[in-house]
Design an enzyme around this catalytic site. Structure first.
Site, PDB file in Angstrom:
ATOM      1  N   TYR A 124     -29.932  34.997  17.328  1.00 10.59           N
ATOM      2  CA  TYR A 124     -30.939  34.759  18.363  1.00 10.59           C
ATOM      3  C   TYR A 124     -30.388  34.911  19.784  1.00 10.59           C
ATOM      4  O   TYR A 124     -30.825  34.242  20.708  1.00 10.59           O
ATOM      5  CB  TYR A 124     -31.559  33.361  18.189  1.00 10.59           C
ATOM      6  N   LYS A 170     -22.837  33.002   5.000  1.00 11.74           N
ATOM      7  CA  LYS A 170     -22.945  34.180   4.129  1.00 11.74           C
ATOM      8  C   LYS A 170     -21.621  34.949   4.235  1.00 11.74           C
ATOM      9  O   LYS A 170     -21.585  36.160   4.476  1.00 11.74           O
ATOM     10  CB  LYS A 170     -24.147  35.027   4.590  1.00 11.74           C
ATOM     11  N   ASP A 202     -28.156  31.858   0.388  1.00 13.72           N
ATOM     12  CA  ASP A 202     -29.222  32.104  -0.602  1.00 13.72           C
ATOM     13  C   ASP A 202     -29.166  31.074  -1.722  1.00 13.72           C
ATOM     14  O   ASP A 202     -30.194  30.561  -2.177  1.00 13.72           O
ATOM     15  CB  ASP A 202     -29.193  33.545  -1.141  1.00 13.72           C
ATOM     16  N   ASP A 226     -32.779  27.907  10.960  1.00 13.05           N
ATOM     17  CA  ASP A 226     -34.208  28.020  11.263  1.00 13.05           C
ATOM     18  C   ASP A 226     -35.009  28.058   9.956  1.00 13.05           C
ATOM     19  O   ASP A 226     -35.985  27.333   9.775  1.00 13.05           O
ATOM     20  CB  ASP A 226     -34.425  29.318  12.072  1.00 13.05           C
ATOM     21  N   ASP A 230     -37.214  24.732   7.979  1.00 12.72           N
ATOM     22  CA  ASP A 230     -38.648  24.768   7.645  1.00 12.72           C
ATOM     23  C   ASP A 230     -38.845  24.536   6.141  1.00 12.72           C
ATOM     24  O   ASP A 230     -39.783  23.856   5.721  1.00 12.72           O
ATOM     25  CB  ASP A 230     -39.285  26.106   8.043  1.00 12.72           C
TER      26      ASP A 230
HETATM   27 MG    MG Z   1     -38.785  27.725  13.189  1.00 11.33          MG
END
Ligand code: MG
Ligand code: NAI
Length: 332
Positions: A124, A170, A202, A226, A230
């Site tokens: 990001y 990862k 994963d 992120d 969620d």
């Molecule tokens: Mg989010």
């Protein structure tokens, strides 16, 4: 007296923040609350998504309680999210999301964890460029960024009483960047007194569902955090109940995970629980631990006794719900 900026923002943001402020004002806290503007409504009124006066008020504050903002629908190339600007400006490098079921009937698995996510680097960074028919994204993982997020995860784990931190990465594919993160993680964890292990992202996404009890604190990079946060919020009762903190070394921004919910804005039906829980994190940040735990207990009791907003099958409007929480606090 510590100053706290209060920004409602857009849509249901001002509704859930007003409801939360109703409770906080009733608690007689030694905090100086100052309101400020940010977001789309602010832009329409002042020409600024993040007005300079707001930045001035924020600069003189210790923390901000924030509702939500609406992203403009036009693809204006000059638009920079004021929220991302704030994260950069105050170097709010740690995004902290506690995930635990407040309402047992809404939980999907038995998860009680905190996710500490690196908030300023990784995928990001916004460093994207077009070149020869390709888009190239620069993904940044720095030793400094890794070190400070792991240090923050150790602090958070100790405050919250967690004994183990799992580094999620990862590194099997991204050998240098995520390899650096994994190496720094084990170095910093040495001597922390906490258990340390690691998992590939994963596998971790699956394990949150199949083996939820193997997690306590998760420390991870921006994109993984992120997505996993969620997922964890959905597993423990949904985004509507999920609080978050964005923390730097000297300043913190506290906000519900949900957005401005234009579909229900102005109707007075929004559930303020996630904002109230974000206020609990804010109170912990300014070291008002007793106030934070009383507020959280009052919220949990209110919900458990069946006083709820419409989204949770109740009939109370946003402010009425806040009044119930406030009454419970003053009864104790
Ligand atoms: Mg989010
Ligand atoms: P959203 O979280 O605003 O809404 C998703 C669904 O959940 C809607 O049906 C909404 O009514 C419901 N919902 C959300 N919060 C609720 C609450 N407190 N009580 C009851 N129901 C609630 O996500 P959406 O619709 O994707 O985004 C709407 C706007 O919010 C967009 O402009 C988006 O960019 C912005 N947004 C802002 C965020 C922020 O300010 N940090 C975070 C996420 C989205």
């Amino acid at each position: 007296m510590k100053r706290v900026t209060v920004i409602g923002g857009d849509g249901i943001g001002p509704e859930v923040v007003d409801a939360t402020m109703h409770i906080l004002k009733g608690m007689d806290l030694d905090l100086d609350f100052v309101e400020a503007d940010m977001g789309l409504v602010s832009f329409k009124r002042t020409g600024h998504y993040l007005p300079p006066e707001t930045l001035n008020i924020l600069e003189s504050s210790k923390a901000v309680l924030f509702g939500a903002i609406t992203s403009p629908v036009t693809s204006d190339p000059c638009y920079h999210s004021p929220l991302l600007q704030l994260r950069r400006y105050f170097d709010l490098y740690a995004n902290i999301r506690p995930c635990f079921p407040i309402l047992p009937e809404y939980k999907l698995v038995d998860l009680n964890i905190v996710i500490v996510r690196e908030n300023t680097e990784g995928m990001y960074t916004g460093l994207e460029r077009e070149e020869d028919g390709k888009v190239i994204l620069e993904r940044v993982v720095s030793e400094k960024g890794c070190r400070r997020i792991v240090e923050k995860a150790i602090k958070v784990s100790k405050v919250m009483g967690f004994n183990k931190i799992t580094c999620i990465h990862k590194a099997n594919v991204l050998r240098k960047s995520d390899g650096l993160f994994r190496r720094v993680f084990y170095e910093v964890m040495e001597g922390s007194g906490l258990k340390a292990d690691d998992m590939i992202v994963d596998a971790a996404a699956a394990a949150l569902i199949s083996k939820p009890k193997c997690f306590e604190c998760i420390v991870t990079l921006n994109l993984y955090g992120d997505i996993l946060s969620d997922e964890a919020a959905a597993l423990t009762g949904g985004l509507g109940m999920a609080p978050s903190a964005n923390i730097g070394d000297h300043f913190g921004l506290f906000e519900p995970v949900h957005g401005s919910a234009p579909d229900i804005a102005g109707k007075g039906v929004a559930n303020p629980s996630a904002t109230i829980l974000s206020a609990c994190l804010l109170l912990e940040f300014v070291k008002m631990m007793d106030a934070a735990s009383s507020l959280q207990s009052a919220l949990v009791q209110t919900l458990n006794e069946g006083d709820r907003t419409r989204d949770l099958g109740g009939t109370l409007d946003t402010m009425k719900f806040a009044e119930k929480v406030s009454e419970r606090l003053t009864r104790h």
